[in-house]
Design an enzyme around this catalytic site. Structure first.
Site, PDB file in Angstrom:
ATOM      1  N   PRO A   1       0.812  -1.217   0.000  1.00 40.28           N
ATOM      2  CA  PRO A   1       0.000   0.000   0.000  1.00 40.28           C
ATOM      3  C   PRO A   1       0.847   1.270   0.000  1.00 40.28           C
ATOM      4  O   PRO A   1       1.830   1.378   0.735  1.00 40.28           O
ATOM      5  CB  PRO A   1      -0.812  -0.133   1.280  1.00 40.28           C
ATOM      6  N   CYS A   2       0.428   2.217  -0.827  1.00 31.46           N
ATOM      7  CA  CYS A   2       1.266   3.384  -1.094  1.00 31.46           C
ATOM      8  C   CYS A   2       0.774   4.672  -0.459  1.00 31.46           C
ATOM      9  O   CYS A   2       1.474   5.686  -0.501  1.00 31.46           O
ATOM     10  CB  CYS A   2       1.385   3.598  -2.603  1.00 31.46           C
TER      11      CYS A   2
END
Length: 153
Positions: free
Chosen positions: A74-75
């Protein structure tokens, strides 16, 4: 070749491997979003869905050693477009699940993708992986104009 894709989404890893002509025997996917899983199952019914990355264990792969571990953790916490919480964002800490499984499974190859981020976060990830990323603009392969970082080794 056996593949484990973490944070698999709608199985974009399989899309990329297929478009590149990379042959694989088994494709294992870790994903929690029920809609993404549904899309992956519709397009790739032979995918072995593993569920939450935090629950994936080395023992699941005794008979099917993993050759390629890939993922895009996840960014949101890393993105320069966001609040830049970096590793203070709990989603960003899921990167360490990638490290846990890399260490446990010892694949021949790893591929990690993420967004452009602060130099300090990039350096932390690079230190854990042991090498620097390549920055690639997605415009070279798609209609999007987005830079991404790729660690491959």
């Amino acid at each position: 070749m056996n593949v484990l894709s973490l944070f698999d989404g709608m199985s974009c890893g399989q899309i990329a491997l297929n478009r590149a002509g990379v042959k694989y025997d088994k494709y294992f996917a870790s994903e929690v979003d029920k809609y993404a899983i549904k899309v992956a199952q519709a397009n790739y019914p032979h995918t072995h869905h593993m569920g939450d990355v935090k629950q994936v264990q080395k023992s699941y792969f005794i008979d099917d050693p993993i050759d390629l571990l890939m993922g895009g953790s996840p960014c949101q916490g890393f993105s320069v477009a966001g609040k830049q919480l970096d590793f203070n964002d709990p989603r960003s800490k899921l990167f360490f699940e990638f490290i846990r499984l890399r260490d446990a499974l010892q694949p021949k190859y790893i591929l990690l993708e993420n967004v452009r981020m602060s130099k300090s976060s990039q350096d932390i990830i690079s230190a854990w992986l042991g090498f620097q990323p390549q920055a690639i603009n997605s415009s070279t392969v798609s209609a999007q104009n987005r830079y991404r970082l790729y660690w491959f080794g």
